[in-house]
Motif scaffolding. Structure first.
Motif, PDB file in Angstrom:
ATOM      1  N   HIS A 113      -6.830   2.100   2.038  1.00 47.59           N
ATOM      2  CA  HIS A 113      -6.288   3.087   2.992  1.00 47.59           C
ATOM      3  C   HIS A 113      -7.075   4.402   2.858  1.00 47.59           C
ATOM      4  O   HIS A 113      -7.103   4.997   1.781  1.00 47.59           O
ATOM      5  CB  HIS A 113      -4.800   3.304   2.676  1.00 47.59           C
ATOM      6  CG  HIS A 113      -4.035   3.816   3.843  1.00 47.59           C
ATOM      7  ND1 HIS A 113      -2.904   3.194   4.335  1.00 47.59           N
ATOM      8  CD2 HIS A 113      -4.233   4.902   4.623  1.00 47.59           C
ATOM      9  CE1 HIS A 113      -2.446   3.874   5.364  1.00 47.59           C
ATOM     10  NE2 HIS A 113      -3.229   4.927   5.561  1.00 47.59           N
ATOM     11  N   CYS A 145       0.847  -1.187   0.000  1.00 52.83           N
ATOM     12  CA  CYS A 145       0.000   0.000   0.000  1.00 52.83           C
ATOM     13  C   CYS A 145       0.887   1.243   0.000  1.00 52.83           C
ATOM     14  O   CYS A 145       1.665   1.453   0.931  1.00 52.83           O
ATOM     15  CB  CYS A 145      -0.899  -0.015   1.235  1.00 52.83           C
ATOM     16  SG  CYS A 145      -1.797   1.528   1.435  1.00 52.83           S
ATOM     17  N   HIS A 196      -4.073   1.517   8.072  1.00 46.86           N
ATOM     18  CA  HIS A 196      -4.363   1.069   6.708  1.00 46.86           C
ATOM     19  C   HIS A 196      -5.861   0.911   6.439  1.00 46.86           C
ATOM     20  O   HIS A 196      -6.345   1.241   5.363  1.00 46.86           O
ATOM     21  CB  HIS A 196      -3.639  -0.255   6.444  1.00 46.86           C
ATOM     22  CG  HIS A 196      -3.916  -0.821   5.086  1.00 46.86           C
ATOM     23  ND1 HIS A 196      -3.450  -0.238   3.929  1.00 46.86           N
ATOM     24  CD2 HIS A 196      -4.641  -1.910   4.700  1.00 46.86           C
ATOM     25  CE1 HIS A 196      -3.866  -0.951   2.888  1.00 46.86           C
ATOM     26  NE2 HIS A 196      -4.582  -1.955   3.325  1.00 46.86           N
ATOM     27  N   PHE A 202       0.075   4.162   0.551  1.00 47.18           N
ATOM     28  CA  PHE A 202      -0.353   5.157   1.537  1.00 47.18           C
ATOM     29  C   PHE A 202       0.062   4.788   2.961  1.00 47.18           C
ATOM     30  O   PHE A 202      -0.122   5.570   3.886  1.00 47.18           O
ATOM     31  CB  PHE A 202      -1.876   5.346   1.481  1.00 47.18           C
ATOM     32  CG  PHE A 202      -2.381   5.918   0.174  1.00 47.18           C
ATOM     33  CD1 PHE A 202      -1.512   6.366  -0.805  1.00 47.18           C
ATOM     34  CD2 PHE A 202      -3.745   6.029  -0.061  1.00 47.18           C
ATOM     35  CE1 PHE A 202      -1.979   6.899  -2.011  1.00 47.18           C
ATOM     36  CE2 PHE A 202      -4.228   6.561  -1.259  1.00 47.18           C
ATOM     37  CZ  PHE A 202      -3.349   6.995  -2.232  1.00 47.18           C
ATOM     38  N   CYS A 203       0.584   3.556   3.151  1.00 41.52           N
ATOM     39  CA  CYS A 203       1.019   3.173   4.490  1.00 41.52           C
ATOM     40  C   CYS A 203       2.310   3.903   4.844  1.00 41.52           C
ATOM     41  O   CYS A 203       3.082   4.300   3.969  1.00 41.52           O
ATOM     42  CB  CYS A 203       1.192   1.656   4.574  1.00 41.52           C
ATOM     43  SG  CYS A 203      -0.333   0.813   5.060  1.00 41.52           S
TER      44      CYS A 203
HETATM   45 ZN   LIG Z   1      -2.097   1.368   3.700  1.00 45.60          ZN
END
Ligand SMILES: [Zn+2]
Length: 341
Positions: free
Chosen positions: A167, A64, A115, A66-67
């Motif tokens: 996320h 991910c 997440h 965005f993590c």
């Molecule tokens: Zn994430």
């Protein structure tokens, strides 16, 4: 023959994480239907339609972006002329450019380091930080570019509502031109004031307070009204920021009240097993007295059997809502959630 195929191209730039953070430009075509003026945004640089998936998680990427461990290396940055630090941050929230921009200025706001957040798991503070940093981004663009901007803060919350990532993240869109809905809201608000010598949203709050059948409750100064004429299967809820003609001018306490109300609304949704929603906050800078900033939340559903989509021909072909029960009934259920602390 006088058919005109009207099309405009808008260009957006960002520093690309997948190409050594070199500056990239991407264009989106804004096309108008020659008869009705209905608008489509076309990504001409995409060569293939996306793959259909049978299950929700089939297309989830293995990592991910965005993590927390990936956000520095896998998300884009703003050109230094706009934001020298590359991204804006507040608490856990991080703002960076969308690499698939819908308009000239289209940013993504990752709301939290977590997440996946269930609809009843939200803390108001995470939403406060995300909304406050969204406001900072909008202020930055308006200051840098000057002139009039029509803007919105949008949320596809969970893939059921159109999110391409689990996320949680918002999207901010700023444009010189309103979207169709923004144009309708602004123009109708202006006409209402001309005809009635009053602000529509102020009068709506008063009318709904008096009728008391669609008035869900209040968080501080912000009323939460169930929409009289909804657009989704489940009636939508409108939060109005009184006197705020421009979201960038609203008080920090109002952002806190907005976040608190969202948590209460999400707790109600959780009690009804709703897991996702679309949210849009509509505003403009500089503001005008005939328009008040407001947010609309539309829950999204799939209905068994057959996992039925909540967008059918009435919405996609006729642009009209189909709603499965009355706003007044939803309001009865919603009220107790606004009476709790
Ligand atoms: Zn994430």
């Amino acid at each position: 023959m006088s058919i005109v195929f009207r099309q405009e191209t808008r260009s957006s730039s960002f520093l690309d994480p997948f190409d050594g953070f070199r500056e990239k430009r991407r264009e989106v075509q804004i096309r108008e239907d020659p008869l009705t003026g209905a608008v489509s945004r076309v990504f001409a640089y995409r060569r293939r339609p996306p793959q259909q998936s049978e299950t929700a998680d089939e297309d989830q990427p293995p990592v991910c972006a965005f993590c927390k461990e990936n956000i520095e290396t896998m998300t884009s940055k703003f050109p230094p002329a706009l934001i020298p630090e590359g991204r804006l941050r507040r608490g856990e929230a991080v703002v960076f450019p969308n690499i698939f921009p819908y308009d000239t200025h289209n940013a993504v706001v990752v709301i939290t380091e977590q997440h996946e957040v269930g609809i009843t798991e939200w803390s108001a503070q995470k939403l406060v930080d995300a909304l406050a940093v969204s406001r900072e981004y909008i202020e930055t663009v308006v200051r840098a570019e000057g002139g009039r901007w029509i803007y919105s803060i949008n949320w596809n919350y969970t893939p059921i509502a159109g999110a391409s990532q689990i996320h949680p993240h918002l999207q901010i869109v700023l444009s010189r031109q309103p979207t169709l809905e923004q144009g309708r809201l602004i123009e109708s608000g202006r006409k209402y004031m001309e005809t009635n010598a009053g602000n529509y949203w102020e009068d709506l709050i008063r009318a709904e307070e008096e009728a008391d059948v669609r008035y869900g409750g209040r968080t501080g100064d912000i009323p939460w009204l169930v929409s009289f004429a909804p657009r989704g299967f489940v009636p939508d809820v409108i939060a109005i920021l009184p006197n705020d003609t421009d979201f960038t001018a609203c008080r920090h306490e109002e952002i806190e009240q907005l976040a608190l109300g969202l948590v209460k609304l999400f707790n109600y949704y959780g009690s009804r097993r709703v897991t996702g929603a679309n949210l849009t906050l509509y505003s403009q800078s500089p503001g005008e007295e005939y328009f008040w900033t407001h947010a609309r939340v539309v829950p999204r559903l799939r209905i068994s059997p057959l996992n039925i989509s909540d967008v059918n021909y009435f919405k996609i072909m006729h642009d009209e809502g189909i709603t499965l029960f009355t706003p007044e009934r939803l309001c009865e259920e919603l009220k107790p959630f606004f009476q709790k602390d």
